[in-house]
Design a protein around this motif. Structure first.
Motif, PDB file in Angstrom:
ATOM      1  N   VAL A  39      10.571 -53.826  55.542  1.00  0.00           N
ATOM      2  CA  VAL A  39      10.113 -55.200  55.350  1.00  0.00           C
ATOM      3  C   VAL A  39      10.771 -55.745  54.094  1.00  0.00           C
ATOM      4  O   VAL A  39      10.778 -55.075  53.049  1.00  0.00           O
ATOM      5  CB  VAL A  39       8.571 -55.250  55.202  1.00  0.00           C
ATOM      6  CG1 VAL A  39       8.098 -56.682  55.002  1.00  0.00           C
ATOM      7  CG2 VAL A  39       7.894 -54.630  56.416  1.00  0.00           C
ATOM      8  N   SER A  40      11.315 -56.937  54.166  1.00  0.00           N
ATOM      9  CA  SER A  40      11.901 -57.532  52.968  1.00  0.00           C
ATOM     10  C   SER A  40      10.798 -57.994  52.029  1.00  0.00           C
ATOM     11  O   SER A  40       9.676 -58.304  52.466  1.00  0.00           O
ATOM     12  CB  SER A  40      12.786 -58.727  53.343  1.00  0.00           C
ATOM     13  OG  SER A  40      11.992 -59.797  53.824  1.00  0.00           O
ATOM     14  N   GLY A  73      11.845 -55.566  60.278  1.00  0.00           N
ATOM     15  CA  GLY A  73      11.013 -56.741  60.482  1.00  0.00           C
ATOM     16  C   GLY A  73      11.610 -57.947  59.754  1.00  0.00           C
ATOM     17  O   GLY A  73      11.719 -57.943  58.536  1.00  0.00           O
ATOM     18  N   LYS A  74      11.994 -58.964  60.517  1.00  0.00           N
ATOM     19  CA  LYS A  74      12.665 -60.133  59.963  1.00  0.00           C
ATOM     20  C   LYS A  74      11.728 -61.339  59.928  1.00  0.00           C
ATOM     21  O   LYS A  74      10.749 -61.404  60.663  1.00  0.00           O
ATOM     22  CB  LYS A  74      13.902 -60.485  60.798  1.00  0.00           C
ATOM     23  CG  LYS A  74      14.953 -59.375  60.871  1.00  0.00           C
ATOM     24  CD  LYS A  74      15.696 -59.231  59.563  1.00  0.00           C
ATOM     25  CE  LYS A  74      16.858 -58.253  59.691  1.00  0.00           C
ATOM     26  NZ  LYS A  74      17.621 -58.121  58.436  1.00  0.00           N
ATOM     27  N   ASN A  75      12.081 -62.306  59.100  1.00  0.00           N
ATOM     28  CA  ASN A  75      11.357 -63.570  59.035  1.00  0.00           C
ATOM     29  C   ASN A  75      12.140 -64.640  59.774  1.00  0.00           C
ATOM     30  O   ASN A  75      13.281 -64.918  59.431  1.00  0.00           O
ATOM     31  CB  ASN A  75      11.189 -64.033  57.578  1.00  0.00           C
ATOM     32  CG  ASN A  75      10.228 -63.168  56.820  1.00  0.00           C
ATOM     33  OD1 ASN A  75       9.947 -62.048  57.238  1.00  0.00           O
ATOM     34  ND2 ASN A  75       9.721 -63.662  55.714  1.00  0.00           N
ATOM     35  N   LEU A  90      27.763 -58.281  61.257  1.00  0.00           N
ATOM     36  CA  LEU A  90      26.503 -58.906  61.638  1.00  0.00           C
ATOM     37  C   LEU A  90      25.407 -58.468  60.671  1.00  0.00           C
ATOM     38  O   LEU A  90      25.395 -57.343  60.192  1.00  0.00           O
ATOM     39  CB  LEU A  90      26.144 -58.516  63.076  1.00  0.00           C
ATOM     40  CG  LEU A  90      27.180 -58.923  64.137  1.00  0.00           C
ATOM     41  CD1 LEU A  90      26.755 -58.411  65.504  1.00  0.00           C
ATOM     42  CD2 LEU A  90      27.387 -60.431  64.162  1.00  0.00           C
ATOM     43  N   LYS A  91      24.479 -59.371  60.402  1.00  0.00           N
ATOM     44  CA  LYS A  91      23.496 -59.125  59.346  1.00  0.00           C
ATOM     45  C   LYS A  91      22.310 -58.304  59.866  1.00  0.00           C
ATOM     46  O   LYS A  91      21.177 -58.778  59.964  1.00  0.00           O
ATOM     47  CB  LYS A  91      23.020 -60.455  58.750  1.00  0.00           C
ATOM     48  CG  LYS A  91      24.151 -61.320  58.201  1.00  0.00           C
ATOM     49  CD  LYS A  91      24.914 -60.606  57.095  1.00  0.00           C
ATOM     50  CE  LYS A  91      26.028 -61.486  56.525  1.00  0.00           C
ATOM     51  NZ  LYS A  91      26.826 -60.779  55.510  1.00  0.00           N
ATOM     52  N   PRO A  96      18.448 -45.082  65.961  1.00  0.00           N
ATOM     53  CA  PRO A  96      18.402 -46.460  66.464  1.00  0.00           C
ATOM     54  C   PRO A  96      17.757 -47.414  65.457  1.00  0.00           C
ATOM     55  O   PRO A  96      16.854 -47.033  64.700  1.00  0.00           O
ATOM     56  CB  PRO A  96      17.549 -46.352  67.727  1.00  0.00           C
ATOM     57  CG  PRO A  96      17.546 -44.909  68.092  1.00  0.00           C
ATOM     58  CD  PRO A  96      17.684 -44.159  66.805  1.00  0.00           C
ATOM     59  N   ILE A  97      18.220 -48.662  65.474  1.00  0.00           N
ATOM     60  CA  ILE A  97      17.667 -49.718  64.626  1.00  0.00           C
ATOM     61  C   ILE A  97      17.151 -50.812  65.548  1.00  0.00           C
ATOM     62  O   ILE A  97      17.889 -51.318  66.398  1.00  0.00           O
ATOM     63  CB  ILE A  97      18.731 -50.299  63.681  1.00  0.00           C
ATOM     64  CG1 ILE A  97      19.355 -49.196  62.832  1.00  0.00           C
ATOM     65  CG2 ILE A  97      18.134 -51.384  62.795  1.00  0.00           C
ATOM     66  CD1 ILE A  97      20.651 -49.616  62.162  1.00  0.00           C
ATOM     67  N   VAL A  98      15.889 -51.166  65.399  1.00  0.00           N
ATOM     68  CA  VAL A  98      15.273 -52.222  66.208  1.00  0.00           C
ATOM     69  C   VAL A  98      15.013 -53.414  65.297  1.00  0.00           C
ATOM     70  O   VAL A  98      14.271 -53.307  64.320  1.00  0.00           O
ATOM     71  CB  VAL A  98      13.964 -51.738  66.857  1.00  0.00           C
ATOM     72  CG1 VAL A  98      13.336 -52.850  67.694  1.00  0.00           C
ATOM     73  CG2 VAL A  98      14.214 -50.496  67.711  1.00  0.00           C
ATOM     74  N   VAL A  99      15.633 -54.543  65.615  1.00  0.00           N
ATOM     75  CA  VAL A  99      15.500 -55.751  64.797  1.00  0.00           C
ATOM     76  C   VAL A  99      14.590 -56.722  65.541  1.00  0.00           C
ATOM     77  O   VAL A  99      14.854 -57.065  66.706  1.00  0.00           O
ATOM     78  CB  VAL A  99      16.876 -56.393  64.540  1.00  0.00           C
ATOM     79  CG1 VAL A  99      16.737 -57.611  63.634  1.00  0.00           C
ATOM     80  CG2 VAL A  99      17.842 -55.380  63.931  1.00  0.00           C
TER      81      VAL A  99
END
Length: 243
Positions: A17-18, A165-167, A199-200, A216-219
């Motif tokens: 989490v950012s 977890g992105k905003n 890609l970000k 794995p990375i889940v965005v």
């Protein structure tokens, strides 16, 4: 008994989490209702029996790279950023424990009066006992981001995936969807393509570490209530980065 529609696809996960995610709409610092909302998302996943560890950034309080850009010596600025992550971790711990979730804050920089030092085997044992582990102070070294800390700890804890977890963004896009209405979202993308196209997803060191260990990375978006729990069961909107 767990609903079969919500049977999780992962047993142990890292949630990154950012720090900015904890600001809410106030633009700086900690917004307690926002922290409580994210804690409720974590609890919903924890209630499925999934073992959860977390890394939280510190950009809502202090970002080392920005401090360095303004003339501060980079190592000092990065250590200040690490201390900001400790403050965020303690806030998240308080919110989780208010919901009845046992939590441990584990720091890469020893500060025994407020959190545990990082010892891998002890941290694994906490997870096995269904405690949420919040890893803080980055890797304990300057010049490394909390993205890299998340990838490192996820590998050390033998997590099944990293959840970013992105905003305001529900996956990986070919360009910023907030400023480009024609941006294309990927359902799946390879590590190498994400790296080559810049890609970000997360910083390049962290992405390469995940690739080299086939993690794995889940965005996904943290804005959707119940989204974290749903995605663990394969529902919702997200991007998975894998080999």
């Amino acid at each position: 008994m767990t609903d079969t529609a919500e049977t999780p696809h992962y047993n142990r996960v890292m949630l990154k989490v950012s720090g900015e995610a904890l600001m809410g709409d106030q633009g700086y610092g900690l917004n307690p209702p926002t922290v409580a909302r994210i804690a409720a998302e974590v609890k919903a996943v924890h209630d499925l029996g999934v073992e959860v560890c977390m890394v939280i950034g510190g950009g809502n309080i202090f970002r080392g790279l920005q401090g360095s850009a303004q003339g501060m010596e980079r190592t000092t600025a990065d250590y200040m950023g690490m201390l900001a992550t400790v403050m965020n971790a303690l806030a998240m711990q308080a919110a989780l424990e208010a919901l009845g979730v046992f939590t441990r804050v584990i720091s890469a920089i020893p500060m025994d009066q407020i959190c545990e030092p990082y010892i891998r085997r002890r941290a694994v044992r906490h997870l096995e006992k269904k405690r949420v582990c919040i890893f803080t102070a980055g890797t304990g070294n300057p010049y490394f981001t909390t993205d890299t800390a998340a990838a490192l700890r996820a590998n050390e804890m033998a997590c099944d995936a990293i959840f970013m977890g992105k905003n305001g963004v529900d996956g990986v896009y070919d360009k910023d969807p907030r400023t480009n209405p024609d941006a294309k979202r990927y359902d799946r993308i390879s590590y190498d393509e994400a790296l080559s196209r810049n890609l970000k997803v997360m910083d390049t060191s962290a992405l390469a570490l995940a690739r080299d260990n086939n993690l794995p990375i889940v965005v996904f978006s943290l804005d959707e209530p119940g989204g974290f729990r749903g995605i663990l069961a394969g529902k919702g909107t997200y991007t998975i980065v894998h080999r």
